[in-house]
Motif scaffolding. Sequence first.
Motif, PDB file in Angstrom:
ATOM      1  N   SER A 110      -5.057  -4.073   0.937  1.00  0.00           N
ATOM      2  CA  SER A 110      -4.445  -3.993  -0.615  1.00  0.00           C
ATOM      3  C   SER A 110      -4.039  -5.077  -1.262  1.00  0.00           C
ATOM      4  O   SER A 110      -3.909  -5.122  -2.366  1.00  0.00           O
TER       5      SER A 110
ATOM      6  N   GLU B  22       0.676  -1.237   0.035  1.00  0.00           N
ATOM      7  CA  GLU B  22       0.012  -0.053  -0.178  1.00  0.00           C
ATOM      8  C   GLU B  22       0.837   1.270  -0.022  1.00  0.00           C
ATOM      9  O   GLU B  22       0.694   2.068  -0.721  1.00  0.00           O
TER      10      GLU B  22
ATOM     11  N   ILE C 217      -3.607   4.070  -6.458  1.00  0.00           N
ATOM     12  CA  ILE C 217      -4.436   3.627  -5.475  1.00  0.00           C
ATOM     13  C   ILE C 217      -4.603   2.110  -5.695  1.00  0.00           C
ATOM     14  O   ILE C 217      -4.752   1.454  -6.555  1.00  0.00           O
TER      15      ILE C 217
ATOM     16  N   HIS D 127      -7.368   0.140 -14.071  1.00  0.00           N
ATOM     17  CA  HIS D 127      -6.992  -0.894 -13.330  1.00  0.00           C
ATOM     18  C   HIS D 127      -5.904  -1.687 -14.001  1.00  0.00           C
ATOM     19  O   HIS D 127      -6.011  -1.754 -15.137  1.00  0.00           O
TER      20      HIS D 127
ATOM     21  N   SER E 212      -6.324  -0.843  -5.938  1.00  0.00           N
ATOM     22  CA  SER E 212      -7.488  -1.395  -6.404  1.00  0.00           C
ATOM     23  C   SER E 212      -8.443  -2.271  -5.674  1.00  0.00           C
ATOM     24  O   SER E 212      -9.316  -2.076  -5.678  1.00  0.00           O
TER      25      SER E 212
ATOM     26  N   LYS F  78      -8.326  -2.519  -2.040  1.00  0.00           N
ATOM     27  CA  LYS F  78      -8.735  -1.845  -0.893  1.00  0.00           C
ATOM     28  C   LYS F  78     -10.229  -1.270  -1.000  1.00  0.00           C
ATOM     29  O   LYS F  78     -10.328  -0.224  -1.792  1.00  0.00           O
TER      30      LYS F  78
ATOM     31  N   ARG G 256       0.723   3.931  -3.224  1.00  0.00           N
ATOM     32  CA  ARG G 256       0.101   5.402  -3.048  1.00  0.00           C
ATOM     33  C   ARG G 256       1.642   6.379  -2.994  1.00  0.00           C
ATOM     34  O   ARG G 256       1.327   7.407  -3.602  1.00  0.00           O
TER      35      ARG G 256
ATOM     36  N   HIS H 244      -4.716   3.751 -11.538  1.00  0.00           N
ATOM     37  CA  HIS H 244      -3.838   4.782 -11.733  1.00  0.00           C
ATOM     38  C   HIS H 244      -4.210   5.369 -13.076  1.00  0.00           C
ATOM     39  O   HIS H 244      -4.624   4.832 -14.119  1.00  0.00           O
TER      40      HIS H 244
END
Length: 257
Positions: free
Chosen positions: A66, A45, A54, A103, A56, A58, A49, A99
């Motif tokens: 994550s 995670e 991000i 995905h 996908s 979580k 970040r 992003h």
Amino acid sequence: MIHYKTSEEVQLIKESAQILGKAHGEIAKEVKVGVKTSYLDKIAEEFIRDHGGIPSFKGYGGFPASLCISVNEVVVHGFPSDYVLKDGDIISIDCGVFHQGFHSDSAYTYPVGEVSPKVLSLLKDTKASLYLGIEKATSGNRVGDVGHTIQKYVEAKGYTVVRELVGHGVGKSLHEAPEIPNYGKRGSGPLLKDGMVIAIEPMVNLGTRNVVQERDGWTIRTADRKPSAHFEHTIAIFEDRTEILTTHQYIEENFKF
């Protein structure tokens, strides 16, 4: 409905997949005896970040982490926890990155310490089946050609293929049409065409193909509690070629088996 991607959209997925591949590489450095699976989730995670992505998974449908971390007889969708990896375990790590609106999704199964020869063969053969499936994922073939190839290869080795869980399209949503089973008949299913982006992910068991869902509503394990392996790539299909968008390069630079 199948969403066909433009070359620009495929490029965005590939950029997402680079973050994902490098996150997998960071995780691979820490897969060893004595490590808590929750620690691996933390690494993933933070890396995702820190690099503008991000995780996908979580929060997806209420999933709490994550990474899907699936140990030994767990096929997929296991939770990271205080479980400490032991010598002889195998651990499937499935991760996705969101992003720039798209995905990417990939998975890899690791041996921890010294595993039995038959379990190590399960991992190697499942990984090989992924690439055989990808070879059949070309424009003009059908989804059934992919699944048939995977099924034929692993069943000839004495393994079984999970049927309740399948690969899928990938794009603005983590799971899109079409479904990509790891079994099937040649010449059946949706036509593979230019602009399709799909995740192929063999889930192969050492024992029975039957699975059960645990009470947490997520964790899927083998009914006979024998080990299961899982490998996955996100790929793009073009008129003249197929491209693997995700990468295991950074894993394999840090973890050999």
